[in-house]
Design a protein around this motif. Sequence first.
Motif, PDB file in Angstrom:
ATOM      1  N   ILE A  33       0.826  -1.199   0.000  1.00 33.42           N
ATOM      2  CA  ILE A  33       0.000   0.000   0.000  1.00 33.42           C
ATOM      3  C   ILE A  33       0.863   1.252   0.000  1.00 33.42           C
ATOM      4  CG2 ILE A  33      -1.700   1.294   1.341  1.00 33.42           C
ATOM      5  CD1 ILE A  33      -2.811  -1.337   2.294  1.00 33.42           C
ATOM      6  N   LEU A  34       1.905   1.252   0.825  1.00 29.77           N
ATOM      7  CA  LEU A  34       2.707   2.472   0.991  1.00 29.77           C
ATOM      8  C   LEU A  34       3.897   2.566   0.052  1.00 29.77           C
ATOM      9  CD1 LEU A  34       3.307   3.493   4.689  1.00 29.77           C
ATOM     10  CD2 LEU A  34       2.270   4.816   2.871  1.00 29.77           C
ATOM     11  N   GLY A 102       1.788   0.910   8.714  1.00 23.37           N
ATOM     12  CA  GLY A 102       2.153   1.338   7.373  1.00 23.37           C
ATOM     13  C   GLY A 102       1.012   1.586   6.417  1.00 23.37           C
ATOM     14  N   LYS A 103      -0.226   1.445   6.874  1.00 27.39           N
ATOM     15  CA  LYS A 103      -1.358   1.735   5.998  1.00 27.39           C
ATOM     16  C   LYS A 103      -1.442   3.250   5.779  1.00 27.39           C
ATOM     17  CE  LYS A 103      -2.725  -2.600   5.906  1.00 27.39           C
ATOM     18  NZ  LYS A 103      -1.584  -3.257   6.524  1.00 27.39           N
ATOM     19  N   PRO A 104      -1.941   3.689   4.625  1.00 21.42           N
ATOM     20  CA  PRO A 104      -1.873   5.107   4.260  1.00 21.42           C
ATOM     21  C   PRO A 104      -2.886   5.972   4.995  1.00 21.42           C
ATOM     22  CG  PRO A 104      -3.076   3.885   2.593  1.00 21.42           C
ATOM     23  CD  PRO A 104      -2.542   2.859   3.556  1.00 21.42           C
ATOM     24  N   GLY A 105      -2.530   7.235   5.158  1.00 24.83           N
ATOM     25  CA  GLY A 105      -3.445   8.196   5.763  1.00 24.83           C
ATOM     26  C   GLY A 105      -4.294   8.906   4.742  1.00 24.83           C
ATOM     27  N   VAL A 106      -3.833   8.965   3.486  1.00 28.15           N
ATOM     28  CA  VAL A 106      -4.609   9.562   2.409  1.00 28.15           C
ATOM     29  C   VAL A 106      -5.219   8.435   1.582  1.00 28.15           C
ATOM     30  CG1 VAL A 106      -4.544  10.987   0.330  1.00 28.15           C
ATOM     31  CG2 VAL A 106      -3.171  11.629   2.322  1.00 28.15           C
ATOM     32  N   LEU A 107      -6.545   8.462   1.444  1.00 29.48           N
ATOM     33  CA  LEU A 107      -7.271   7.445   0.696  1.00 29.48           C
ATOM     34  C   LEU A 107      -7.933   8.069  -0.523  1.00 29.48           C
ATOM     35  CD1 LEU A 107      -9.025   5.547   3.649  1.00 29.48           C
ATOM     36  CD2 LEU A 107      -6.768   5.108   2.634  1.00 29.48           C
ATOM     37  N   THR A 108      -8.282   7.228  -1.479  1.00 25.61           N
ATOM     38  CA  THR A 108      -8.943   7.676  -2.702  1.00 25.61           C
ATOM     39  C   THR A 108     -10.317   7.034  -2.792  1.00 25.61           C
ATOM     40  OG1 THR A 108      -6.774   7.707  -3.780  1.00 25.61           O
ATOM     41  CG2 THR A 108      -8.718   7.881  -5.203  1.00 25.61           C
ATOM     42  N   LYS A 109     -11.357   7.853  -2.835  1.00 26.66           N
ATOM     43  CA  LYS A 109     -12.711   7.313  -2.916  1.00 26.66           C
ATOM     44  C   LYS A 109     -12.896   6.578  -4.241  1.00 26.66           C
ATOM     45  CE  LYS A 109     -17.625   8.411  -2.787  1.00 26.66           C
ATOM     46  NZ  LYS A 109     -18.669   9.462  -2.732  1.00 26.66           N
ATOM     47  N   GLU A 110     -13.396   5.364  -4.156  1.00 28.15           N
ATOM     48  CA  GLU A 110     -13.648   4.564  -5.353  1.00 28.15           C
ATOM     49  C   GLU A 110     -14.797   3.603  -5.044  1.00 28.15           C
ATOM     50  OE1 GLU A 110     -11.017   1.624  -8.104  1.00 28.15           O
ATOM     51  OE2 GLU A 110     -10.241   3.654  -7.824  1.00 28.15           O
ATOM     52  N   SER A 111     -15.997   4.095  -5.186  1.00 29.29           N
ATOM     53  CA  SER A 111     -17.191   3.337  -4.812  1.00 29.29           C
ATOM     54  C   SER A 111     -17.286   2.016  -5.546  1.00 29.29           C
ATOM     55  CB  SER A 111     -18.445   4.173  -5.087  1.00 29.29           C
ATOM     56  OG  SER A 111     -18.407   5.389  -4.382  1.00 29.29           O
ATOM     57  N   ASN A 112     -16.890   1.997  -6.809  1.00 26.38           N
ATOM     58  CA  ASN A 112     -17.019   0.781  -7.609  1.00 26.38           C
ATOM     59  C   ASN A 112     -16.096  -0.331  -7.138  1.00 26.38           C
ATOM     60  OD1 ASN A 112     -18.955   1.972  -9.237  1.00 26.38           O
ATOM     61  ND2 ASN A 112     -17.473   2.666 -10.773  1.00 26.38           N
ATOM     62  N   ALA A 140     -13.240  -0.165   2.593  1.00 25.85           N
ATOM     63  CA  ALA A 140     -13.500  -0.951   1.383  1.00 25.85           C
ATOM     64  C   ALA A 140     -13.935  -0.080   0.213  1.00 25.85           C
ATOM     65  CB  ALA A 140     -14.561  -2.006   1.675  1.00 25.85           C
ATOM     66  N   SER A 141     -14.460   1.099   0.495  1.00 22.04           N
ATOM     67  CA  SER A 141     -14.942   1.986  -0.562  1.00 22.04           C
ATOM     68  C   SER A 141     -13.836   2.866  -1.137  1.00 22.04           C
ATOM     69  CB  SER A 141     -16.062   2.888  -0.020  1.00 22.04           C
ATOM     70  OG  SER A 141     -15.585   3.659   1.072  1.00 22.04           O
ATOM     71  N   THR A 142     -12.579   2.459  -0.917  1.00 22.52           N
ATOM     72  CA  THR A 142     -11.450   3.237  -1.427  1.00 22.52           C
ATOM     73  C   THR A 142     -10.554   2.389  -2.311  1.00 22.52           C
ATOM     74  OG1 THR A 142      -9.957   2.727   0.424  1.00 22.52           O
ATOM     75  CG2 THR A 142     -11.452   4.621   0.678  1.00 22.52           C
ATOM     76  N   ARG A 143      -9.750   3.052  -3.112  1.00 24.21           N
ATOM     77  CA  ARG A 143      -8.811   2.375  -4.008  1.00 24.21           C
ATOM     78  C   ARG A 143      -7.783   1.573  -3.219  1.00 24.21           C
ATOM     79  NH1 ARG A 143      -6.565   6.566  -8.061  1.00 24.21           N
ATOM     80  NH2 ARG A 143      -8.777   6.486  -8.616  1.00 24.21           N
ATOM     81  N   GLN A 144      -7.487   2.021  -1.995  1.00 28.92           N
ATOM     82  CA  GLN A 144      -6.472   1.357  -1.172  1.00 28.92           C
ATOM     83  C   GLN A 144      -7.047   0.218  -0.337  1.00 28.92           C
ATOM     84  OE1 GLN A 144      -7.109   4.643  -1.256  1.00 28.92           O
ATOM     85  NE2 GLN A 144      -5.293   5.492  -2.263  1.00 28.92           N
ATOM     86  N   LEU A 182      -7.895  12.982   3.336  1.00 27.65           N
ATOM     87  CA  LEU A 182      -7.072  12.640   4.490  1.00 27.65           C
ATOM     88  C   LEU A 182      -7.961  12.200   5.640  1.00 27.65           C
ATOM     89  CD1 LEU A 182      -4.224  12.736   5.912  1.00 27.65           C
ATOM     90  CD2 LEU A 182      -4.883  15.024   6.691  1.00 27.65           C
ATOM     91  N   VAL A 183      -7.666  11.072   6.231  1.00 29.65           N
ATOM     92  CA  VAL A 183      -8.383  10.606   7.415  1.00 29.65           C
ATOM     93  C   VAL A 183      -7.691  11.159   8.655  1.00 29.65           C
ATOM     94  CG1 VAL A 183      -9.178   8.594   8.718  1.00 29.65           C
ATOM     95  CG2 VAL A 183      -9.079   8.503   6.211  1.00 29.65           C
ATOM     96  N   VAL A 184      -8.453  11.807   9.540  1.00 26.43           N
ATOM     97  CA  VAL A 184      -7.902  12.325  10.785  1.00 26.43           C
ATOM     98  C   VAL A 184      -8.764  11.844  11.942  1.00 26.43           C
ATOM     99  CG1 VAL A 184      -7.118  14.373   9.531  1.00 26.43           C
ATOM    100  CG2 VAL A 184      -9.171  14.508  10.935  1.00 26.43           C
ATOM    101  N   ILE A 185      -8.159  11.736  13.118  1.00 22.09           N
ATOM    102  CA  ILE A 185      -8.865  11.309  14.327  1.00 22.09           C
ATOM    103  C   ILE A 185      -8.823  12.444  15.332  1.00 22.09           C
ATOM    104  CG2 ILE A 185      -8.955   9.663  16.230  1.00 22.09           C
ATOM    105  CD1 ILE A 185      -7.505   7.647  14.435  1.00 22.09           C
TER     106      ILE A 185
END
Length: 209
Positions: A33-34, A102-112, A140-144, A182-185
Amino acid sequence: MATKSGTGFLLPLALVAAGVFFWPQIEDGASDILGGATGGVELIGEGEHSFLVAASASSQVHRCTPRQSLADGACEELKFIVLDAAKMPFIGRNVSEAWQSGKPGVLTKESNAETQNRKYVCTKSFPRPHGGECDEYPFASTRQGGKGARETEVPSRENRCQGGTINAQQIIRGINDGDDYLVVITNPGQIATGDYQGVDIAIDRGTCG
């Protein structure tokens, strides 16, 4: 307030303020992923305006003030999906530990991609010994998302809260398929210090989304 290592131990805020933390354990698939095997988290800001991000993405939020970033739900062109650990402590734990591995903090929306990704994550065979639901990161709804995502059991309420939160923020912020976010907590001091054991420990179980 403290932040946690990958083993669940609390780290003093004084240490967090020094910068980025790295943990030695690496999950299978992290390098896929990274493009590398190093993970970590970084605390941005202080007090009520603080939030946690993946160390791999932290440089993208230093261009903006924490207060303004949270108010805007973005830093410049990079939009945020904000997960509140006061409402979702176990999901906060899952996401932060995924970043540590090591999983990414920036995700890409990809519904399909969701249907295909769900063939590999949170399947019917995933153990739910405490009657909760399966949560995965990257989503699961992301490219990553998909194969190699970190999975854990969380309270059903948290899972519903997360789904509503993500959907609502994507609409409000105009996050469409193909867009990065970007996912933030927020409220990182409320992240669960251990795995879900059947008790919903959230201090805020109010409206989500």
